[in-house]
Scaffold this motif. Structure first.
Motif, PDB file in Angstrom:
ATOM      1  N   GLN A  20       3.402   2.110  -3.822  1.00 28.92           N
ATOM      2  CA  GLN A  20       1.970   2.377  -3.724  1.00 28.92           C
ATOM      3  C   GLN A  20       1.571   3.739  -4.296  1.00 28.92           C
ATOM      4  OE1 GLN A  20      -0.068  -0.215  -2.553  1.00 28.92           O
ATOM      5  NE2 GLN A  20       1.915  -1.187  -2.805  1.00 28.92           N
ATOM      6  N   ASP A  55      -8.670   8.600  -2.200  1.00 24.43           N
ATOM      7  CA  ASP A  55      -8.501   8.251  -0.790  1.00 24.43           C
ATOM      8  C   ASP A  55      -9.874   8.223  -0.115  1.00 24.43           C
ATOM      9  OD1 ASP A  55      -7.838   7.931   1.837  1.00 24.43           O
ATOM     10  OD2 ASP A  55      -6.356   9.543   1.888  1.00 24.43           O
ATOM     11  N   VAL A  61      -8.926   5.645   6.288  1.00 19.66           N
ATOM     12  CA  VAL A  61      -7.786   4.910   6.822  1.00 19.66           C
ATOM     13  C   VAL A  61      -7.561   3.615   6.033  1.00 19.66           C
ATOM     14  CG1 VAL A  61      -6.826   3.787   8.864  1.00 19.66           C
ATOM     15  CG2 VAL A  61      -8.181   5.874   9.107  1.00 19.66           C
ATOM     16  N   ARG A  62      -6.442   3.515   5.344  1.00 23.85           N
ATOM     17  CA  ARG A  62      -6.058   2.331   4.564  1.00 23.85           C
ATOM     18  C   ARG A  62      -7.154   1.881   3.600  1.00 23.85           C
ATOM     19  NH1 ARG A  62      -5.168   0.989   9.797  1.00 23.85           N
ATOM     20  NH2 ARG A  62      -3.086   1.423  10.587  1.00 23.85           N
ATOM     21  N   THR A  63      -7.942   2.812   3.132  1.00 29.43           N
ATOM     22  CA  THR A  63      -9.054   2.483   2.221  1.00 29.43           C
ATOM     23  C   THR A  63      -8.945   3.380   0.997  1.00 29.43           C
ATOM     24  OG1 THR A  63     -10.443   1.973   4.138  1.00 29.43           O
ATOM     25  CG2 THR A  63     -11.542   2.214   2.009  1.00 29.43           C
ATOM     26  N   TRP A  64      -9.049   2.760  -0.170  1.00 28.77           N
ATOM     27  CA  TRP A  64      -8.797   3.496  -1.405  1.00 28.77           C
ATOM     28  C   TRP A  64      -9.654   2.903  -2.512  1.00 28.77           C
ATOM     29  CZ3 TRP A  64      -6.780   2.694  -6.302  1.00 28.77           C
ATOM     30  CH2 TRP A  64      -6.217   3.803  -6.938  1.00 28.77           C
ATOM     31  N   GLY A 118      -2.365  -6.914   0.566  1.00 28.98           N
ATOM     32  CA  GLY A 118      -1.147  -6.733   1.347  1.00 28.98           C
ATOM     33  C   GLY A 118       0.056  -7.025   0.472  1.00 28.98           C
ATOM     34  N   ILE A 154      -8.464  -3.658   9.377  1.00 22.65           N
ATOM     35  CA  ILE A 154      -7.665  -2.880   8.440  1.00 22.65           C
ATOM     36  C   ILE A 154      -8.027  -1.393   8.420  1.00 22.65           C
ATOM     37  CG2 ILE A 154      -9.087  -3.117   6.347  1.00 22.65           C
ATOM     38  CD1 ILE A 154      -6.428  -3.885   4.894  1.00 22.65           C
ATOM     39  N   GLY A 155      -9.263  -1.067   8.729  1.00 19.51           N
ATOM     40  CA  GLY A 155      -9.671   0.326   8.686  1.00 19.51           C
ATOM     41  C   GLY A 155      -9.558   1.058  10.009  1.00 19.51           C
ATOM     42  N   ASP A 160      -7.850   3.008  13.168  1.00 24.57           N
ATOM     43  CA  ASP A 160      -6.736   3.930  13.351  1.00 24.57           C
ATOM     44  C   ASP A 160      -6.436   4.028  14.838  1.00 24.57           C
ATOM     45  OD1 ASP A 160      -4.772   5.759  12.934  1.00 24.57           O
ATOM     46  OD2 ASP A 160      -6.108   7.467  12.584  1.00 24.57           O
ATOM     47  N   GLU A 219      -0.517  -0.858  13.000  1.00 25.58           N
ATOM     48  CA  GLU A 219       0.334  -1.383  11.920  1.00 25.58           C
ATOM     49  C   GLU A 219       0.942  -2.727  12.320  1.00 25.58           C
ATOM     50  OE1 GLU A 219       0.740  -0.390   8.958  1.00 25.58           O
ATOM     51  OE2 GLU A 219      -0.197   1.587   8.979  1.00 25.58           O
ATOM     52  N   LEU A 240      -1.761  -5.428  12.095  1.00 30.96           N
ATOM     53  CA  LEU A 240      -2.032  -5.810  10.701  1.00 30.96           C
ATOM     54  C   LEU A 240      -0.887  -6.623  10.101  1.00 30.96           C
ATOM     55  CD1 LEU A 240      -3.628  -2.481   9.437  1.00 30.96           C
ATOM     56  CD2 LEU A 240      -4.799  -4.636   9.897  1.00 30.96           C
TER      57      LEU A 240
END
Length: 266
Positions: free
Chosen positions: A43, A58, A61-64, A77, A116-117, A119, A124, A127
């Motif tokens: 990644q 970035d 949280v888990r968002t890009w 995924g 997914i977002g 925290d 983990e 998900l």
């Protein structure tokens, strides 16, 4: 989406795509658009000329991405699936599988998108399980389509006699199975089970069991602390010698030689 060397496939909103690696692929608004970002193994993200992008893009949280309010959003995924057992499934899939959004009805994508977002403790694990469920649901829907040819062993799981026999072999590989024992557990004669199993699965019960045991053994041998003796016991062989004999007969190399090759290719 464009597989490496393949034809571009349009993905409308709601579609699910499964890309079978390790070959690269491109996601773009148009096939003519030049690449702007390269996602490397692990990644790690860069521009095509190598400039790092992970931090600058970035979004939380888990968002890009390049715009927190962008019109296009993708849930992605990844599975690191290199094992022998996994190959039985992967070999039955096309390089790119696309399930149209209107071809099935499942709340899992919305649920994954909502989770997914977050925290939170244990997120983990949540998900991972949601992704597992989504993968299973998509593959079930895919193989249920009339134009899709599911592998014989997959179709055989729905048979009232062969299905239970398959599950017993797969769930309890260390058990000293015989065709007679399987037949007794499934309520049919030995001859009837052997005939029906071979007809639906494509090989006799004990041949299937041998292949399954050796596939499991091959995956277990990748673990650095696993001894050949311990692996043998887990998959139903009475000794390391018995496993080594079967492994070399079927795969052409000893378990030790396979382990060295597997570690060298990892």
């Amino acid at each position: 989406m464009i597989p490496d060397g393949g034809t571009a496939v349009r993905l409308p909103p709601g579609d699910v795509a499964i890309m079978r690696g390790p070959d690269p692929y491109t996601v773009s608004d148009d096939p003519a658009t030049p690449p702007q970002v390269v996602i490397h193994p692990g990644q790690r993200s860069t521009t095509p000329d190598g400039a790092a992008l992970c931090d600058s893009m970035d979004l939380g949280v888990r968002t890009w991405g390049d715009d927190p309010d962008g019109s296009t959003e993708m849930l992605i995924g990844t599975y690191q699936m290199r094992g022998e057992v996994n190959q039985r499934l992967l070999a039955a899939l096309p390089a790119l599988l696309v399930l149209p959004g209107d071809a099935w009805d499942s709340p899992l994508i919305s649920l994954l998108g909502a989770e997914i977002g977050k925290d939170e403790p244990g997120q983990e694990v949540v998900l991972d399980r949601l992704l597992d469920l989504l993968l299973i649901a998509v593959l079930r829907a895919w193989f249920a389509r009339q134009e899709t040819k599911a592998p014989a062993w997959y179709r055989a799981h729905s048979d009232p006699v062969v299905g239970p026999a398959l599950r017993m072999l797969q769930n309890e590989p260390a058990h000293p199975w015989t065709v007679a024992a399987l037949a007794a557990r499934t309520g049919v004669s030995r001859a009837a089970l052997a005939r029906r199993f071979t007809e639906l699965v494509g090989e006799p019960p004990m041949a299937f069991l041998t292949g399954w045991r050796l596939a499991l053994a091959a995956d277990l041998l990748r673990e650095p602390d696993a001894t050949v003796g311990a692996v043998a016991r887990k998959v139903g062989y009475g000794s390391s010698f018995a496993l080594s004999t079967a492994f070399k007969r079927v795969r052409g190399v000893s378990p030790q030689e396979y382990r060295v090759g597997a570690s060298g290719s990892g």
